[in-house]
Design a protein around this motif. Structure first.
Motif, mmCIF file in Angstrom:
data_model
loop_
_atom_site.group_PDB
_atom_site.id
_atom_site.type_symbol
_atom_site.label_atom_id
_atom_site.label_comp_id
_atom_site.label_asym_id
_atom_site.label_seq_id
_atom_site.Cartn_x
_atom_site.Cartn_y
_atom_site.Cartn_z
ATOM 1 N N GLY A 75 40.864 73.898 55.510
ATOM 2 C CA GLY A 75 40.904 73.646 54.078
ATOM 3 C C GLY A 75 40.905 72.168 53.776
ATOM 4 N N LYS A 76 40.445 71.845 52.600
ATOM 5 C CA LYS A 76 40.430 70.454 52.172
ATOM 6 C C LYS A 76 40.691 70.420 50.676
ATOM 7 C CE LYS A 76 36.475 68.352 51.849
ATOM 8 N NZ LYS A 76 35.195 67.731 52.222
ATOM 9 N N CYS A 77 41.670 69.629 50.270
ATOM 10 C CA CYS A 77 42.009 69.509 48.859
ATOM 11 C C CYS A 77 41.692 68.112 48.366
ATOM 12 C CB CYS A 77 43.490 69.798 48.629
ATOM 13 S SG CYS A 77 43.993 71.486 49.010
ATOM 14 N N GLY A 78 41.262 68.037 47.123
ATOM 15 C CA GLY A 78 40.993 66.752 46.507
ATOM 16 C C GLY A 78 41.253 66.822 45.019
ATOM 17 N N THR A 79 41.154 65.690 44.357
ATOM 18 C CA THR A 79 41.385 65.657 42.921
ATOM 19 C C THR A 79 40.336 66.456 42.168
ATOM 20 O OG1 THR A 79 42.347 63.450 43.150
ATOM 21 C CG2 THR A 79 41.719 64.149 40.928
ATOM 22 N N ASN A 80 39.079 66.323 42.583
ATOM 23 C CA ASN A 80 37.971 66.989 41.888
ATOM 24 C C ASN A 80 37.144 67.907 42.786
ATOM 25 O OD1 ASN A 80 38.444 65.648 39.341
ATOM 26 N ND2 ASN A 80 37.584 63.810 40.267
ATOM 27 N N GLU A 81 37.375 67.864 44.089
ATOM 28 C CA GLU A 81 36.627 68.710 45.019
ATOM 29 C C GLU A 81 37.578 69.314 46.035
ATOM 30 O OE1 GLU A 81 33.204 66.913 46.797
ATOM 31 O OE2 GLU A 81 32.614 65.863 44.971
ATOM 32 N N SER A 82 37.435 70.607 46.283
ATOM 33 C CA SER A 82 38.239 71.306 47.284
ATOM 34 C C SER A 82 37.329 72.238 48.070
ATOM 35 C CB SER A 82 39.371 72.100 46.629
ATOM 36 O OG SER A 82 40.312 71.239 46.033
ATOM 37 N N GLU A 83 37.811 72.637 49.244
ATOM 38 C CA GLU A 83 36.959 73.451 50.116
ATOM 39 C C GLU A 83 37.807 74.383 50.972
ATOM 40 O OE1 GLU A 83 33.288 71.611 52.016
ATOM 41 O OE2 GLU A 83 34.589 71.896 53.773
ATOM 42 N N LEU A 84 37.292 75.570 51.197
ATOM 43 C CA LEU A 84 37.925 76.550 52.078
ATOM 44 C C LEU A 84 36.866 77.052 53.055
ATOM 45 C CD1 LEU A 84 40.413 78.348 52.767
ATOM 46 C CD2 LEU A 84 39.513 80.021 51.132
ATOM 47 N N GLU A 85 37.164 76.950 54.346
ATOM 48 C CA GLU A 85 36.212 77.387 55.376
ATOM 49 C C GLU A 85 36.872 78.416 56.277
ATOM 50 O OE1 GLU A 85 33.910 75.505 59.236
ATOM 51 O OE2 GLU A 85 34.014 74.286 57.399
ATOM 52 N N LEU A 86 36.209 79.557 56.458
ATOM 53 C CA LEU A 86 36.737 80.663 57.254
ATOM 54 C C LEU A 86 35.728 81.039 58.327
ATOM 55 C CD1 LEU A 86 37.756 82.833 54.168
ATOM 56 C CD2 LEU A 86 39.234 81.249 55.407
ATOM 57 N N SER A 87 36.209 81.365 59.518
ATOM 58 C CA SER A 87 35.317 81.801 60.599
ATOM 59 C C SER A 87 35.977 82.939 61.362
ATOM 60 C CB SER A 87 34.983 80.631 61.530
ATOM 61 O OG SER A 87 36.153 80.098 62.109
#
Length: 258
Positions: A75-87
């Motif tokens: 996972g990656k969190c940011g002020t305006n962009e975030s991301e979730l990666e699953l495998s």
């Protein structure tokens, strides 16, 4: 710096806490604070080619690939962009969800919202759990184009119990891969407290279904109120008319009056 970042970030697959075996729960925490939460059930419908019985023609089969409960996550969190990666299944399948928060002007003034801006799904047709005898097996990537899904006001979580279908275009001869999402609750920004979703923003389908469920009750209450008011007016009218002196229509009855 990388080691410090890894120490400050935690990712947790809490899918085992869900009573629904098809529903997964993922949490990303940074600096001991929850910054992204996601709950949903997901399945991919992936077309692929196999040889026909004459070994000359190709026919299209369909693989139904559920998101595994034991999925590894980043996972990656940011002020305006975030991301979730699953495998899952030894990284034969990878799902990456990208979220974007942006501001815009409205008649009420400046407002902000977030949305699901990109989906990328990587799959391997040489994996035999879901793909049987695929022609030219190998890895392919299915992606969204100019996606604007799950649009939600900033500071709130997106909720949708109904099933939603999102189409992705695959690198495998531009085949259309379908992502089926249901029982969704996601918030990638501005989570108010640790492990706590913000106020929910329901999807239009859920809002319509809720209205369809409550409309008969509302109509029944209105009808009951109309009946009560009608009976009340009738009762008051009957009392008023009963208390008035009735003048006989037959003049022969006048002698009995007085």
């Amino acid at each position: 710096a990388a080691a410090r970042l890894a120490a400050e970030q935690e990712v947790e697959n809490l899918s085992g806490l869900s009573p629904n075996p098809e529903k997964d729960i993922f949490v990303v925490r940074e600096n001991r604070t929850t910054c992204l939460m996601a709950e949903f059930a997901a399945k991919f419908i992936v077309p692929y080619d196999v040889w026909a019985s004459n070994y000359v023609d190709l026919i299209t089969e369909q693989a139904d690939i559920p998101l595994s409960r034991g999925a590894e996550m980043k996972g990656k969190c940011g002020t305006n962009e975030s991301e979730l990666e699953l495998s899952w299944l030894d990284q034969a399948y990878t799902l990456k969800l990208s979220f974007l928060k942006e501001g815009h002007n409205t008649s009420r003034g400046p407002e902000a919202s977030w949305r699901l801006s990109r989906i990328q799904f990587t799959y391997d047709t040489s994996e035999h759990t879901y793909f049987k005898d695929a022609v030219s097996p190998g890895k392919h990537t299915a992606s969204s184009h100019r996606l604007s899904a799950l649009v939600t006001p900033a500071g709130r979580s997106y909720e949708c119990q109904a099933q939603q279908t999102i189409s992705l275009v695959s690198s495998d001869h531009q085949k259309s891969v379908q992502l089926l999402l249901s029982e969704v609750r996601i918030q990638p920004f501005d989570i108010p407290a640790d492990f706590v979703f913000g106020e929910e923003h329901k999807c239009p389908v859920d809002q319509r279904e809720q209205l369809e469920e409550t409309l008969p009750l509302i109509l029944g209450l209105i009808l009951g109120l109309v009946i009560v008011i009608t009976l009340g007016i009738y009762h008051i009218h009957h009392k008023l008319t009963a208390s008035q002196v009735q003048i006989p229509r037959d003049r022969s009855q006048y002698k009995h009056m007085g």
